[in-house]
Design an enzyme around this catalytic site. Structure first.
Site, PDB file in Angstrom:
ATOM      1  N   SER A  99       0.709  13.959   5.253  1.00 15.95           N
ATOM      2  CA  SER A  99       0.729  12.677   4.546  1.00 15.95           C
ATOM      3  C   SER A  99       0.084  12.828   3.159  1.00 15.95           C
ATOM      4  O   SER A  99       0.542  13.637   2.366  1.00 15.95           O
ATOM      5  CB  SER A  99       0.054  11.608   5.411  1.00 15.95           C
ATOM      6  OG  SER A  99       0.321  10.313   4.931  1.00 15.95           O
TER       7      SER A  99
ATOM      8  N   ASP B 178      10.753   7.487   8.934  1.00 13.44           N
ATOM      9  CA  ASP B 178       9.332   7.310   8.623  1.00 13.44           C
ATOM     10  C   ASP B 178       9.081   5.874   8.158  1.00 13.44           C
ATOM     11  O   ASP B 178       9.637   5.437   7.143  1.00 13.44           O
ATOM     12  CB  ASP B 178       8.921   8.295   7.535  1.00 13.44           C
ATOM     13  CG  ASP B 178       7.414   8.374   7.333  1.00 13.44           C
ATOM     14  OD1 ASP B 178       6.756   7.320   7.311  1.00 13.44           O
ATOM     15  OD2 ASP B 178       6.898   9.494   7.195  1.00 13.44           O
TER      16      ASP B 178
ATOM     17  N   HIS C 172       5.945   8.551  11.219  1.00 15.09           N
ATOM     18  CA  HIS C 172       5.036   9.116  10.223  1.00 15.09           C
ATOM     19  C   HIS C 172       3.977   9.966  10.918  1.00 15.09           C
ATOM     20  O   HIS C 172       3.150   9.443  11.670  1.00 15.09           O
ATOM     21  CB  HIS C 172       4.368   7.996   9.414  1.00 15.09           C
ATOM     22  CG  HIS C 172       3.575   8.509   8.250  1.00 15.09           C
ATOM     23  ND1 HIS C 172       4.165   8.945   7.082  1.00 15.09           N
ATOM     24  CD2 HIS C 172       2.233   8.687   8.090  1.00 15.09           C
ATOM     25  CE1 HIS C 172       3.224   9.349   6.241  1.00 15.09           C
ATOM     26  NE2 HIS C 172       2.048   9.208   6.830  1.00 15.09           N
TER      27      HIS C 172
END
Length: 328
Positions: free
Chosen positions: A140, A267, A295
């Site tokens: 991320s 996502d 995600h």
């Protein structure tokens, strides 16, 4: 080398939904880690970052892991990489970004999606002390930081290979998605804002003129928080300037090390396309986009015996790099 996954991703039964993938993974990922050594790295500006590390055999590969927004070295996706490295006889280091190790950092500034200096210092210092190949993986926010580092360094990047999982390559688009309506996006947004605001209040007590406290308290979106706090603390004009300068997506062509870009098309924190199409033109990039996965989710297997596919593929990618070393 263009990496192909060792097996397709198949969501665990009952977890096909992107929110189920994202939330279930964050709740049930094991966080057990090998025995780690906490090291404090003092930085040139008088601040510090904390590292959690262990050594492999002499000459063995070493992996540096970068966590996501408001994560730490104890995040389940990080500890999965640490366990995988230990199983292989490798060493590993998990970087805790400033303010994320359990102790506030010393300066008004903290960390952000485009801040490569601390990650680069950790990579360079690790490169100087280990004798085997150096790998890096980011998740991320940490994935965006890693890609920005690789883009900036080009042929001088200190790693043999890297992996980017669920990176927000377009930060402005990511915020549009997170700040949209809907109960799940509100859940994600409020979870991030809760800890970000707690840290911001502490900053304001120690550095009263560093940003507008009223604007921070009034922020109900990630973009509003970045306008009020992140941009002010880190030298950007506003959130738009921060996103434009820090997004890795427009610069992926500059990466010159074998790098796995792994994302899910569903996502919930990213807009489509989750990876810029132009990235396919860079022969150093292996692009893997699954239909499902959420995600930093990618939960396979079964609900009571989950398998975390992304971390396994990252380690398989590094195995493949070792099997096909670069030629000078």
């Amino acid at each position: 080398m263009r990496f192909q996954p060792t097996q397709p991703f198949v969501p665990a039964p009952g977890l096909a939904n992107e929110h189920a993938q994202t939330i279930y993974a964050s709740l049930v990922r094991p966080t057990r880690a090998p025995t780690l050594r906490r090291e404090r790295l003092e930085l040139p500006d008088g601040d510090f970052v904390d590292l959690d590390t262990f050594d492999g055999a002499a000459g063995a590969p070493h992996v540096v892991a970068l966590h996501g927004l408001e994560g730490s070295s104890r995040a389940g996706y990080v500890t999965a990489i640490l366990r995988g490295a230990q199983t292989r006889g490798w060493g590993a280091t998990a970087l805790n970004f400033r303010s994320c190790s359990g102790e506030p950092n010393r300066l008004a500034r903290s960390y952000h999606s485009g801040d490569i200096d601390d990650a680069l210092r950790v990579l360079n210092e690790t490169r100087a002390r280990v004798t085997g190949p150096l790998f890096a993986v980011g998740f991320s926010l940490g994935a965006n930081v890693l890609c920005r580092t690789l883009e900036t360094l080009g042929d001088d990047a200190p790693v043999e290979a890297a992996a980017s999982v669920s990176a927000p390559y377009d930060l402005s688009a990511c915020c549009r998605k997170l700040d949209a309506g809907g109960p799940f996006h509100r859940l994600y947004r409020e979870r991030f804002l809760r800890t970000l605001k707690q840290k911001a209040r502490d900053k304001l007590r120690h550095f009263p003129e560093s940003f507008d406290g009223r604007a921070m308290e009034a922020a109900r979106t990630i973009r509003a928080f970045d306008d009020a706090v992140t941009s002010a603390l880190h030298g950007f004009r506003d959130a738009a300037h921060y996103y434009a300068e820090s997004s890795a997506g427009p610069r992926l062509h500059a990466i010159r090390r074998p790098t796995l870009l792994l994302s899910a098309a569903d996502d919930p924190m990213l807009e489509t396309p989750v990876i810029p199409p132009a990235a396919a033109d860079n022969p150093h990039l292996s692009i893997v986009v699954t239909e499902r996965g959420g995600h930093v989710g990618f939960v396979g297997g079964h609900v009571h015996r989950p398998h975390f596919w992304a971390e396994a593929q990252v380690l398989a990618f590094f195995d493949a790099v070792l099997a096909h070393p670069r030629t000078a």
